[in-house]
Motif scaffolding. Structure first.
Motif, PDB file in Angstrom:
ATOM      1  N   PHE A  93       0.731  -1.151  -0.074  1.00 54.61           N
ATOM      2  CA  PHE A  93      -0.105   0.062  -0.018  1.00 54.61           C
ATOM      3  C   PHE A  93       0.958   1.410  -0.023  1.00 54.61           C
ATOM      4  O   PHE A  93       1.991   1.421   0.517  1.00 54.61           O
ATOM      5  CB  PHE A  93      -0.912   0.064   1.333  1.00 54.61           C
ATOM      6  N   GLN A  94       0.318   2.353  -0.511  1.00 50.98           N
ATOM      7  CA  GLN A  94       1.033   3.584  -0.693  1.00 50.98           C
ATOM      8  C   GLN A  94       1.342   3.998   0.627  1.00 50.98           C
ATOM      9  O   GLN A  94       2.515   4.651   1.109  1.00 50.98           O
ATOM     10  CB  GLN A  94      -0.032   4.538  -1.411  1.00 50.98           C
ATOM     11  N   ALA A  95       0.408   3.905   1.727  1.00 51.18           N
ATOM     12  CA  ALA A  95       0.614   4.468   3.027  1.00 51.18           C
ATOM     13  C   ALA A  95       1.241   3.414   3.905  1.00 51.18           C
ATOM     14  O   ALA A  95       1.510   3.519   5.197  1.00 51.18           O
ATOM     15  CB  ALA A  95      -0.630   4.880   3.738  1.00 51.18           C
ATOM     16  N   PHE A  96       1.968   2.585   3.292  1.00 52.55           N
ATOM     17  CA  PHE A  96       2.706   1.358   4.067  1.00 52.55           C
ATOM     18  C   PHE A  96       1.702   0.519   4.953  1.00 52.55           C
ATOM     19  O   PHE A  96       1.780  -0.745   4.714  1.00 52.55           O
ATOM     20  CB  PHE A  96       3.833   1.958   4.941  1.00 52.55           C
ATOM     21  N   ASN A  97       1.007   1.205   5.680  1.00 53.36           N
ATOM     22  CA  ASN A  97      -0.007   0.508   6.567  1.00 53.36           C
ATOM     23  C   ASN A  97       0.476  -0.387   7.511  1.00 53.36           C
ATOM     24  O   ASN A  97      -0.174  -1.676   7.509  1.00 53.36           O
ATOM     25  CB  ASN A  97      -1.032  -0.100   5.587  1.00 53.36           C
ATOM     26  N   GLN A 151      10.064   1.335   5.694  1.00 60.13           N
ATOM     27  CA  GLN A 151       8.758   0.623   6.059  1.00 60.13           C
ATOM     28  C   GLN A 151       8.196   0.100   4.780  1.00 60.13           C
ATOM     29  O   GLN A 151       7.522  -1.046   4.899  1.00 60.13           O
ATOM     30  CB  GLN A 151       7.867   1.804   6.671  1.00 60.13           C
ATOM     31  N   ASN A 175       5.690   8.170  -1.324  1.00 63.49           N
ATOM     32  CA  ASN A 175       6.059   8.853  -0.120  1.00 63.49           C
ATOM     33  C   ASN A 175       7.639   8.687   0.129  1.00 63.49           C
ATOM     34  O   ASN A 175       8.036   9.062   1.165  1.00 63.49           O
ATOM     35  CB  ASN A 175       5.362   8.396   1.222  1.00 63.49           C
TER      36      ASN A 175
ATOM     37  N   VAL B 259      -6.458  -3.549   6.489  1.00 66.93           N
ATOM     38  CA  VAL B 259      -5.295  -4.088   6.003  1.00 66.93           C
ATOM     39  C   VAL B 259      -5.025  -5.692   5.996  1.00 66.93           C
ATOM     40  O   VAL B 259      -5.039  -6.311   5.206  1.00 66.93           O
ATOM     41  CB  VAL B 259      -4.019  -3.308   6.580  1.00 66.93           C
ATOM     42  N   ALA B 345      -2.774   8.979   3.204  1.00 65.64           N
ATOM     43  CA  ALA B 345      -1.358   9.246   2.826  1.00 65.64           C
ATOM     44  C   ALA B 345      -0.467   8.495   3.631  1.00 65.64           C
ATOM     45  O   ALA B 345      -0.713   7.582   4.196  1.00 65.64           O
ATOM     46  CB  ALA B 345      -1.170  10.704   2.813  1.00 65.64           C
ATOM     47  N   GLY B 346       0.792   8.574   3.332  1.00 66.35           N
ATOM     48  CA  GLY B 346       1.883   7.814   4.017  1.00 66.35           C
ATOM     49  C   GLY B 346       1.840   7.988   5.575  1.00 66.35           C
ATOM     50  O   GLY B 346       1.534   9.003   5.969  1.00 66.35           O
ATOM     51  N   ALA B 347       2.189   6.918   6.052  1.00 66.21           N
ATOM     52  CA  ALA B 347       2.184   7.004   7.673  1.00 66.21           C
ATOM     53  C   ALA B 347       3.332   7.898   8.052  1.00 66.21           C
ATOM     54  O   ALA B 347       4.408   7.871   7.425  1.00 66.21           O
ATOM     55  CB  ALA B 347       2.221   5.545   8.233  1.00 66.21           C
TER      56      ALA B 347
END
Lengths: 319, 347
Positions: A93-97, A151, A175, B259, B345-347
Motif C-alpha cells: 500500500f501507498q501508506a505502508f499500513n 517501512q 512517499n 489492511v 497518505a503515508g504513515a
C-alpha cells in the motif's frame, strides 16, 4: 508460484456519488504474463487504485471480467475472496499500513499467523523475507523507528508472506525520496525475476523504464497539435458527452449552448446556459480529466475550438 | 491473534491501564454491594438460628416477634405441649455506653435455655443486671452499658447477632427484659420450642425459624431493591467503560483491520483479537477489584459478606458483559472495508 496470464477484459466500475454516476474504469482491457511488471500510469482519480482493488478481489466491478490463470476473479464471492487474496495476491500500500504496535518481523508474520500458520513457522518466514528485502537487522524495530523506505520494504515483505504469484503495489514510491524509491524499484525488479507478476499503480515516471507493460489509465492527449478551427452545430446537436476525453477549449461566437450533467438514474440536470464570448471546457484538457458534463446546442451555434496552449496564450491571458 | 492483542495492549498501555483501574473500582463496588445484599439476606437467618428453636409461638395476627408488638401472657407457656419450651421477650430499645447511643434489639431469655446466645468472649447473662452484646457494638466485658435507662454489666459478646440491616442484638435474662419492656413478669413476647409441638394454645400460631427470618427481611425489601438497582447500574457503568474502550480501539485500528482483511485474514481472527482484548480488560479489572474491595468493605457501616461463589461468578459475568459491550466495536471490525487499506497518505 507462476499462475498464468492476467487478462482484464472490458472492465467497468461505476458508482454513484452525490447523485452523479462516476465511472473510474470504463471498458479497460489489457493482458499480462507471469514475470512481467505492469505499470498503471495515470494521474490521481484515473482509476488506478480502483483497478488494483478489482484485481485484488476487494472491489467487484460493475461489468467485465478479470482472469488470473484459470481463476475467474470476478466470479469469486464471499469467503472465497478472502482465500483468493490470501493465497494469490500480495498487497503493497501507498501508506505502508504497517501495524504500529508490532515489530517489522511481527508485521510480516501477522497475515500468516491470522490465517492459522504456526508461530515458529510464521516468524521463520518473516525472517526469510526480512533478509530478502535487506532488513534482516531491523526485524525487531517497530514501524515508528524505521525510515519510510524501510517501512515500504517491510510492507513489500508482508505482501510476499504467502508467496503469492501476483503482487499489487499502490504508488509504492509516492512517499519516498529518490534514494528510497530506487531501493524499492530494485526490489520490485528482483521479485519479477523470480517469476512473479507485479502490477504497480503510479504517477511516478521513474517506474516506467522497468515496466514490461504500461497501461495508460488516462490516455495522453496531444491536444496541443490540433489547430484552431470553427465548429457549427444545429439546435439540439451535441458537442461532446460527459466522460468523453478532453482535448479542446471552446469559445462561443454566436448562439447558446447548454451545459448538462447526466445523473445516475439517466436523467439530466442543466448546470448552465452560455452565450456569445463565453468559453467552456477548459479544465478537462488542462488537468487531463475526462469531460465532467455534456454540452448541447440550445440554438444554432458557432464555436471556435482552441488547443489548451493556444487558448491559454490568446484568450485566457487577455482576460 | 494473541500476539496482536497483547502488542496492542502494550502499545496503548496508558489508556488501558486507566480504563482497567476505572473498571476495577466499579467491580470493587459491585463486590461490596453483592456482599451487602448477601449480608441482608443471611443476617436474619443466622441470628434466628442462634436461638436454637425449631419453632416460634406468637399470638395470631402477629407476623413475627421482631417486627410487630408481640405480647402474650407468661402463663401461655404451660399450655404448650412440646419437648422443650422457653419464653423470650423481644423489643427495640437503645443502648448507651457513655459516649454513644445505639439502637439495639433487646432479647430476654431464660438462662441456659432456648434463646441463650453463643458467646465469643465472656459468658451468657445468668443473673440480673448482666448483658451480652453483639461484637458490632464494640463493648468490652465488664464494661457498664445503659439500656433504656438501666445500667447493665457486659458479661459477654456474641457475634453475627444483628437484625434489620446491622441493628445489634443484646441479650439479658428474661426477668430483666420483662422489667424493662413490660414492667411485669406476667407478659412475654413469644415462646420458643424445640422438638415436636403436640399442642398449641388457642389464639397462637407456630412460625418456623425461616418464617421468622423472612418476616425480618420484609422491612428491608426496599433497601435491598435499592442496592440491587445500584448493582445493575454498576454493571451498566462497567459495560460502558469496557464497551467504550473496545469501540475506540476498533475505531483507531480500523485501517489496521482493513489492511489485515485485504491481505486475507479471516474476520473471525480479527474479531477474536478484539474480543480477547475486552475479556482481558474485564478479567484484570475483576482481579484488581477483588483486592480493592478488601480495603473498601471495612468503610461500610454494615458487615460486607462477599460469598465465595462471587469470586468465580463475577469474573465469568464480567467477561460475558465485556463481550456483549464490545459487540459494537467488533461489528465495526466486521464492517471495515478492505478497500480502506488503499486510502490515505503515508504513515
Amino acid at each position: 508460484m507462476t499462475i498464468g496470464p492476467l487478462i482484464v477484459d472490458e472492465l467497468v466500475v461505476e458508482y454513484v456519488h452525490d447523485g452523479y454516476a462516476i465511472r473510474p474504469l470504463d471498458g479497460l482491457s489489457f493482458a499480462a504474463q507471469s514475470g512481467e511488471i505492469v505499470v498503471l500510469l495515470g494521474p490521481s482519480g484515473s482509476g488506478k487504485t480502483t483497478l488494483l482493488s478489482c484485481l485484488g478481489g476487494i472491489l467487484t466491478p460493475t461489468s467485465g471480467s478479470i482472469r488470473l490463470g484459470d481463476l475467474d476473479v470476478t466470479a469469486i464471492k464471499g469467503k472465497g475472496l478472502s482465500a483468493f487474496r490470501r493465497d494469490q495476491i500480495g498487497f503493497v500500500f501507498q501508506a505502508f499500513n504497517l501495524i504500529p504496535s508490532l515489530t517489522a518481523r511481527e508485521n510480516i508474520a501477522m497475515p500468516l499467523l491470522l490465517s492459522g500458520h504456526g508461530r515458529t513457522e510464521s516468524l521463520a518466514r518473516a525472517d526469510e523475507l526480512l533478509d530478502e528485502v535487506g532488513l534482516a537487522d531491523r526485524g525487531n524495530h517497530v514501524p515508528g523507528k524505521l525510515s519510510g523506505g524501510q517501512q515500504q520494504r517491510v510492507a513489500v515483505a508482508r505482501g510476499l508472506g504467502h508467496n503469492p504469484p501476483l503482487l499489487l503495489a499502490d504508488e509504492p514510491t509516492a512517499n519516498l525520496d529518490h534514494i528510497q524509491a530506487e531501493a524499492i524499484i530494485r526490489l520490485l525488479q528482483g521479485l519479477r525475476s523470480e517469476g512473479r507478476m507485479i502490477v504497480v499503480s503510479t504517477h511516478d515516471a521513474r517506474l516506467v523504464p522497468i515496466a514490461d507493460k504500461i497501461v495508460q489509465m488516462a490516455p495522453h492527449i496531444d491536444a496541443e497539435e490540433q489547430p484552431t478551427h470553427q465548429v457549427t452545430l444545429a439546435a439540439g446537436e451535441s458537442l461532446f458527452e460527459q466522460g468523453d476525453r478532453s482535448d479542446l477549449v471552446y469559445v462561443i461566437v454566436s448562439g447558446e449552448v447548454d451545459i448538462i450533467r447526466v445523473l445516475a438514474d439517466g436523467s439530466e440536470e442543466q448546470l448552465n446556459r452560455l452565450g456569445p464570448d463565453q468559453y467552456f471546457g477548459e479544465l478537462g484538457p488542462f488537468l487531463d480529466f475526462p469531460r465532467s458534463a455534456s454540452v448541447r446546442a440550445h440554438t444554432a451555434v458557432e464555436l471556435t475550438a482552441y488547443s489548451p496552449r493556444v487558448f491559454r496564450e490568446k484568450i485566457l491571458h487577455k482576460h | 491473534m494473541i500476539l496482536l492483542t497483547f502488542r496492542d495492549l502494550i502499545y496503548r498501555r496508558t489508556r488501558f491501564l486507566v480504563v482497567t483501574l476505572l473498571a476495577a473500582v466499579v467491580f470493587a463496588l459491585l463486590f461490596v454491594m453483592t456482599g451487602l445484599v448477601e449480608q441482608f439476606h443471611r443476617e436474619p437467618f443466622d441470628t434466628v438460628e442462634a436461638f436454637d428453636a425449631s419453632a416460634w409461638i406468637v399470638p395470631e395476627g402477629i407476623s413475627g416477634p421482631f417486627t410487630a408488638s408481640s405480647t402474650m401472657p407468661s402463663a401461655t407457656m404451660a399450655e404448650v405441649d412440646a419437648d422443650v419450651t422457653a419464653a423470650v421477650v423481644t423489643s427495640r430499645s437503645s443502648l448507651s455506653d457513655g459516649d454513644d447511643t445505639s439502637e439495639v434489639i433487646l432479647v430476654g431469655h431464660t438462662p441456659g435455655s432456648l434463646g441463650t446466645p453463643q458467646t465469643v468472649n465472656g459468658r451468657p447473662a445468668e443473673g440480673p443486671g448482666e448483658l451480652v452484646a453483639d461484637t458490632s457494638l464494640g463493648l468490652e466485658v465488664d464494661q457498664t452499658a445503659t439500656v433504656a435507662g438501666v445500667d447493665f454489666i457486659v458479661v459477654g459478646e456474641s457475634q453475627d447477632t444483628t437484625l434489620l440491616a446491622g441493628v445489634p442484638v443484646v441479650f439479658m435474662t428474661l426477668s430483666d427484659a420483662q422489667d424493662l419492656v413490660f414492667r411485669t413478669n406476667e407478659v412475654v413476647s413469644a415462646l420458643l420450642v424445640d422438638g415436636e409441638v403436640r399442642a398449641l394454645p388457642p389464639g397462637t400460631v407456630a412460625l418456623t425459624p425461616d418464617a421468622v427470618a423472612e418476616d425480618v427481611l420484609e422491612p428491608l425489601e426496599g433497601a435491598i431493591g435499592a442496592v440491587d438497582l445500584v448493582r445493575a447500574l454498576l454493571w451498566v457503568v462497567a459495560a460502558i467503560i469496557i464497551g467504550a474502550i473496545v469501540y475506540l480501539s476498533a475505531l483507531e485500528r480500523q485501517r489496521d483491520f482493513a489492511v489485515l482483511k485485504a491481505v486475507g485474514s479471516p474476520n473471525s481472527s480479527l474479531i477474536g483479537s478484539l474480543a480477547l482484548q475486552a475479556a482481558l480488560v474485564a478479567l484484570v479489572s475483576v482481579a484488581l477489584a477483588a483486592v480493592i474491595q478488601m480495603f473498601l468493605a471495612p468503610a461500610f457501616p454494615m458487615k460486607v459478606r462477599v460469598p465465595a461463589r462471587v469470586f468465580w461468578q463475577l469474573p465469568l459475568l464480567a467477561v460475558l458483559m465485556a463481550l456483549v459491550a464490545g459487540a459494537a466495536g467488533m461489528r465495526r471490525v466486521l464492517k471495515s472495508d478492505p478497500a480502506e487499506a488503499f486510502s490515505g497518505a503515508g504513515a
